[in-house]
Design a protein around this motif. Structure first.
Motif, mmCIF file in Angstrom:
data_model
loop_
_atom_site.group_PDB
_atom_site.id
_atom_site.type_symbol
_atom_site.label_atom_id
_atom_site.label_comp_id
_atom_site.label_asym_id
_atom_site.label_seq_id
_atom_site.Cartn_x
_atom_site.Cartn_y
_atom_site.Cartn_z
ATOM 1 N N GLN A 46 0.878 -1.206 -0.083
ATOM 2 C CA GLN A 46 0.157 0.207 -0.016
ATOM 3 C C GLN A 46 0.796 1.065 -0.058
ATOM 4 O O GLN A 46 2.126 1.324 0.408
ATOM 5 C CB GLN A 46 -0.994 0.069 1.285
ATOM 6 C CG GLN A 46 -2.042 -1.115 1.313
ATOM 7 C CD GLN A 46 -2.842 -0.791 2.464
ATOM 8 O OE1 GLN A 46 -2.479 -0.220 3.413
ATOM 9 N NE2 GLN A 46 -3.738 -1.936 2.741
ATOM 10 N N GLN A 88 -1.967 -0.926 -4.009
ATOM 11 C CA GLN A 88 -1.370 -0.330 -5.301
ATOM 12 C C GLN A 88 -1.356 -1.844 -6.076
ATOM 13 O O GLN A 88 -1.656 -3.100 -5.699
ATOM 14 C CB GLN A 88 0.209 -0.204 -4.921
ATOM 15 C CG GLN A 88 0.379 1.178 -4.146
ATOM 16 C CD GLN A 88 -0.334 2.300 -4.647
ATOM 17 O OE1 GLN A 88 0.003 2.698 -5.751
ATOM 18 N NE2 GLN A 88 -1.381 2.925 -3.883
ATOM 19 N N THR A 89 -0.804 -1.686 -7.108
ATOM 20 C CA THR A 89 -0.878 -2.986 -8.467
ATOM 21 C C THR A 89 0.352 -3.929 -7.790
ATOM 22 O O THR A 89 1.272 -3.762 -7.428
ATOM 23 C CB THR A 89 -0.502 -2.259 -9.668
ATOM 24 O OG1 THR A 89 -1.533 -1.415 -9.869
ATOM 25 C CG2 THR A 89 -0.709 -3.643 -10.450
#
Length: 351
Positions: free
Chosen positions: A44, A50-51
């Motif tokens: 994160q 996040q990806t």
């Protein structure tokens, strides 16, 4: 907890103990298998997912070459002098992680200690190798004459027989030691012996490397892609001796009172066949005795066989048997066991 629960809990613990004590045998991963390992990383930023980031690694399983040859039975193979096609049994196991061919060679030992003690002191002849085609563990006419095992799968075994012919004239305890060597070769497809294996000596490559992992056999070194085992052909022979004796039974003037060997006297012949202790039973013993021309066979007495001897004297305990023809007595003793003496007894008159 009630008693039933306690018992079930105990049984459960015992079952876990048994599983721990007897783990399932791990199956080898086949050479050439591609193993890929993937990793995922989640993170994160400012509390926002996040990806996902991923990565992977792939390698190829190399080939481990391992084999074992064992003599089946763990004892010498007993043979008779002159025996043909004497069989000794071996097992060849492919402990590799790949299908391989195995070249086979049976050789004679040149002196020295045999597989199970004793000293190698003679050679057998006509060594040949058969594979157990029907899987019954016993050599028979359906088995196949071979020089190699074709396409033996990983972690499997084949039974192999070595046959040899024994020379005549060998004594009990004589030993012919032989060695069976199996050498791993490339699995080249059915009905063809594969090429010699080459161990990879460089650093690990991206392809399938080869590692020799075999132990030392009877006559070969460790990590040479070969394994050998020995067996003994040990002779168990019969050692026969023959003693022929005669005694006068009666004569026309003295009867049985101190008879003499004069014309008209009756003479009893005894042929004693002895087999030395510690050897093999002798069978189908054919005894032939041509009578002297100065004697006449006493048909009324006939021929008696399988009698015994006491203190060097033939006993009158034989049974009727044998024949007389063309001036000769012929008889067959079916069996004389080690340490035993059997007789053939007949009578003649002096012409």
């Amino acid at each position: 907890m009630n008693r039933t629960s306690i018992r079930l809990a105990a049984l459960g613990v015992c079952a876990l103990c048994a599983l721990a004590a007897n783990p399932a045998a791990a199956q080898q991963t086949a050479a050439g298998t591609t193993i890929t390992n993937n990793v995922q990383v989640n993170y994160q930023v400012g509390g926002v997912a996040q990806t996902q980031v991923t990565a992977s690694d792939t390698f190829t399983v190399d080939r481990k070459v391992n084999l074992v040859v064992t003599e089946v039975g763990s004892t010498a193979t007993s043979v008779s002098p002159g025996q043909l096609a004497a069989v000794t049994t071996f097992q060849v196991t492919n402990s590799s992680n790949a299908v391989l061919d195995f070249a086979l060679a049976a050789t004679q030992q040149a002196g020295g200690t045999g597989a199970f003690g004793g000293t190698d002191n003679f050679d057998a002849s006509n060594l040949r190798i058969y594979v157990d085609a029907n899987g019954n563990g016993t050599w028979d006419a359906t088995d196949t004459l071979v020089t190699y095992l074709d396409e033996l799968a990983a972690d499997t075994s084949r039974t192999v027989f070595v046959l040899a012919d024994m020379p005549l004239g060998r004594a009990t305890g004589d030993i012919a030691a032989i060695t069976l060597t199996a050498t791993a070769r490339e699995g080249a497809g059915a009905a063809a012996l594969g090429a010699a294996l080459v161990q990879t000596t460089t650093a690990n490559t991206s392809g399938v490397d080869t590692v020799f992992a075999d132990g030392a056999g009877a006559t070969d070194a460790a990590r040479d892609a070969a394994f050998s085992a020995k067996d003994n052909y040990q002779v168990l022979a019969a050692l026969l001796s023959v003693l022929k004796s005669s005694r006068v039974i009666e004569d026309p003037f003295n009867g049985t009172n101190a008879p003499k060997l004069i014309p008209g006297a009756t003479v009893e012949y005894c042929i004693a066949v002895s087999n030395a202790a510690g050897g093999a039973p002798a069978t189908m013993i054919a005894v032939g005795d041509v009578l002297p021309t100065a004697t006449t066979y006493l048909a009324a007495f006939g021929t008696r066989i399988n009698g015994t001897v006491t203190s060097g004297t033939c006993n009158a305990d034989g049974t009727a048997g044998g024949t007389f023809a063309a001036g000769a007595v012929n008889a067959t003793l079916a069996t004389v066991t080690p340490g035993e003496t059997r007789t053939v007894v007949f009578r003649v008159t002096i012409n």
